[in-house]
Design a protein around this motif. Structure first.
Motif, short mmCIF file in Angstrom:
data_model
loop_
_atom_site.label_atom_id
_atom_site.label_comp_id
_atom_site.label_asym_id
_atom_site.label_seq_id
_atom_site.Cartn_x
_atom_site.Cartn_y
_atom_site.Cartn_z
N LYS A 190 28.99 -54.18 7.19
CA LYS A 190 28.08 -53.14 6.72
C LYS A 190 27.26 -52.65 7.90
O LYS A 190 27.20 -53.29 8.96
CB LYS A 190 27.17 -53.70 5.62
CG LYS A 190 26.43 -54.96 5.99
CD LYS A 190 25.76 -55.57 4.76
CE LYS A 190 25.11 -56.92 5.12
NZ LYS A 190 24.55 -57.57 3.92
N PRO A 191 26.63 -51.48 7.76
CA PRO A 191 25.83 -50.95 8.87
C PRO A 191 24.79 -51.95 9.35
O PRO A 191 24.18 -52.68 8.54
CB PRO A 191 25.18 -49.71 8.25
CG PRO A 191 26.12 -49.28 7.18
CD PRO A 191 26.67 -50.55 6.61
N GLY A 192 24.61 -52.02 10.68
CA GLY A 192 23.61 -52.91 11.26
C GLY A 192 24.16 -54.24 11.75
O GLY A 192 23.47 -54.99 12.44
N VAL A 193 25.40 -54.55 11.37
CA VAL A 193 26.05 -55.80 11.78
C VAL A 193 26.83 -55.56 13.06
O VAL A 193 27.49 -54.53 13.21
CB VAL A 193 26.98 -56.33 10.67
CG1 VAL A 193 27.78 -57.53 11.14
CG2 VAL A 193 26.15 -56.69 9.44
N SER A 194 26.77 -56.50 13.99
CA SER A 194 27.54 -56.37 15.23
C SER A 194 28.94 -56.92 15.04
O SER A 194 29.18 -57.80 14.20
CB SER A 194 26.85 -57.12 16.38
OG SER A 194 27.00 -58.52 16.22
N THR A 195 29.87 -56.42 15.86
CA THR A 195 31.24 -56.96 15.79
C THR A 195 31.28 -58.40 16.30
O THR A 195 32.14 -59.17 15.89
CB THR A 195 32.22 -56.06 16.55
OG1 THR A 195 31.75 -55.83 17.88
CG2 THR A 195 32.38 -54.72 15.84
N ASN A 196 30.34 -58.78 17.17
CA ASN A 196 30.24 -60.19 17.57
C ASN A 196 29.91 -61.08 16.38
O ASN A 196 30.40 -62.22 16.30
CB ASN A 196 29.15 -60.37 18.64
CG ASN A 196 29.71 -60.36 20.05
OD1 ASN A 196 30.91 -60.56 20.26
ND2 ASN A 196 28.84 -60.16 21.02
N LYS A 197 29.05 -60.60 15.49
CA LYS A 197 28.70 -61.37 14.29
C LYS A 197 29.94 -61.59 13.42
O LYS A 197 30.15 -62.69 12.89
CB LYS A 197 27.62 -60.62 13.50
CG LYS A 197 27.19 -61.30 12.21
CD LYS A 197 26.39 -62.56 12.47
CE LYS A 197 25.77 -63.10 11.18
NZ LYS A 197 25.03 -64.36 11.41
N ILE A 198 30.75 -60.56 13.27
CA ILE A 198 32.00 -60.69 12.51
C ILE A 198 32.88 -61.76 13.17
O ILE A 198 33.45 -62.63 12.48
CB ILE A 198 32.74 -59.34 12.45
CG1 ILE A 198 31.92 -58.32 11.67
CG2 ILE A 198 34.13 -59.49 11.85
CD1 ILE A 198 32.44 -56.90 11.77
N PHE A 244 38.40 -51.45 6.93
CA PHE A 244 37.15 -51.46 6.18
C PHE A 244 36.41 -50.15 6.45
O PHE A 244 36.48 -49.61 7.56
CB PHE A 244 36.26 -52.64 6.61
CG PHE A 244 36.87 -53.99 6.34
CD1 PHE A 244 36.60 -54.67 5.17
CD2 PHE A 244 37.73 -54.56 7.26
CE1 PHE A 244 37.16 -55.91 4.92
CE2 PHE A 244 38.31 -55.80 7.03
CZ PHE A 244 38.02 -56.48 5.85
N CYS A 245 35.70 -49.67 5.44
CA CYS A 245 34.92 -48.44 5.56
C CYS A 245 33.45 -48.76 5.37
O CYS A 245 33.09 -49.51 4.46
CB CYS A 245 35.34 -47.42 4.50
SG CYS A 245 37.06 -46.93 4.59
N LEU A 246 32.62 -48.19 6.22
CA LEU A 246 31.18 -48.35 6.07
C LEU A 246 30.62 -47.09 5.43
O LEU A 246 30.74 -46.00 6.00
CB LEU A 246 30.54 -48.61 7.43
CG LEU A 246 30.87 -50.03 7.95
CD1 LEU A 246 32.08 -50.01 8.86
CD2 LEU A 246 29.67 -50.66 8.61
N GLY A 247 30.06 -47.26 4.26
CA GLY A 247 29.63 -46.09 3.51
C GLY A 247 30.83 -45.40 2.88
O GLY A 247 31.91 -45.97 2.74
N LYS A 248 30.64 -44.17 2.51
CA LYS A 248 31.72 -43.41 1.89
C LYS A 248 32.55 -42.75 2.99
O LYS A 248 32.04 -41.95 3.77
CB LYS A 248 31.13 -42.33 0.97
CG LYS A 248 32.18 -41.55 0.20
CD LYS A 248 31.51 -40.56 -0.74
CE LYS A 248 32.52 -39.66 -1.42
NZ LYS A 248 33.47 -40.35 -2.27
N PRO A 249 33.84 -43.09 3.08
CA PRO A 249 34.66 -42.52 4.15
C PRO A 249 34.88 -41.03 3.97
O PRO A 249 34.85 -40.51 2.84
CB PRO A 249 35.98 -43.29 4.03
CG PRO A 249 36.05 -43.69 2.59
CD PRO A 249 34.63 -43.96 2.18
#
Length: 257
Positions: free
Chosen positions: A31-39, A109-114
């Motif tokens: 989701k918005p605000g998350v880093s790819t490192n966190k994933i 994955f889509c963040l928000g409405k694509p």
């Protein structure tokens, strides 16, 4: 009667299930605000806590546990402090090793409405992969797989990346044969029961040309158009196929509900 590859398939299914469970788990965190490192960190820990190891980690010098490919990144995007934003699309590519065997899978994955453009590309990519999987059985040719994907996506105005392909996989991460996502019917080697490989089409909204960034890994579209990818690990049975990386939650493509 037990077939000669049943033990191999059993192990492939365990590894594949862990890979798909990892993607199921990470879905709520993208989701918005998350880093790819966190994933990357969350997926690494989940795989480790469930008895596996992340195959990409240290593979040919790669320093992360998975690949995160955003927007115009075709594949092999490296997790970083990059923060996900609304309207991004991202592919997360997981390979888990359990008992020496590999399960390799990825989802968009889509963040928000694509956007309509992104949604059409993602849906076409998923459908192309599934159309190719559904024809699998002993006796068909490798070219049939590529032709199924290429003809479907090109009819919709998209292009198939040529520089990367699917691959054989078992207790080796990448092995023979290469699975091209374009090609002509009735060409290439003949599929036989017991074969295990990935189908992972990379489809671009624009032209199929890609370039590799200076990090030596990240592949992007040359024209900066959007790119999408899905991936399953499959095995050829006596009269068809088995998908080893199906989602336990029946997640297939976004939105994941």
């Amino acid at each position: 009667m037990m077939n000669s590859y049943s033990e191999k398939f059993k192990k492939m299914k365990i590894a594949g299930n862990l890979a798909s469970k990892t993607l199921d788990m990470i879905t709520d965190f993208i989701k918005p605000g998350v880093s790819t490192n966190k994933i990357d960190k969350l997926c690494y820990e989940f795989i480790k806590d469930n008895g596996g190891f992340s195959a990409p980690l240290f593979y040919r010098g790669y320093k992360k546990s998975l690949c995160t490919s955003l927007n115009h990144v075709v594949c092999h995007g490296i997790p970083s402090e990059k923060i996900l934003e609304d309207d991004d699309i991202i592919n997360v590519d997981i390979t888990a090793i359990v008992d020496d065997y590999h399960g390799d899978t990825s989802r968009m994955f889509c963040l928000g409405k694509p956007s309509v453009k992104a949604n059409n590309l993602i849906n076409a990519t998923y459908e192309a992969m599934m159309k190719a999987i559904k024809i699998l059985k002993p006796g068909i040719k490798l070219g049939d797989i590529g032709n199924e994907i290429q003809s479907y996506v090109e009819d919709k105005g998209f292009s198939v990346v040529r520089d990367f392909c699917g691959h054989g996989i078992s207790n080796v991460f990448h092995e023979y044969p290469n699975i091209l996502h374009y090609g002509k019917k009735n060409t290439g080697i003949t599929l036989e029961s017991g074969m295990t490989f990935t189908i992972e089409p990379m489809i671009n909204y624009g032209k199929y040309d890609v370039k590799i960034l200076d990090d030596g890994w990240t592949a992007v579209t040359k024209d900066k158009s959007l790119s999408a990818q899905f991936e399953h690990t499959v095995g050829i049975t006596e009269n068809g196929y088995e998908i080893f990386t199906k989602s336990d939650k029946n997640y297939t493509r976004p939105p994941y509900i």
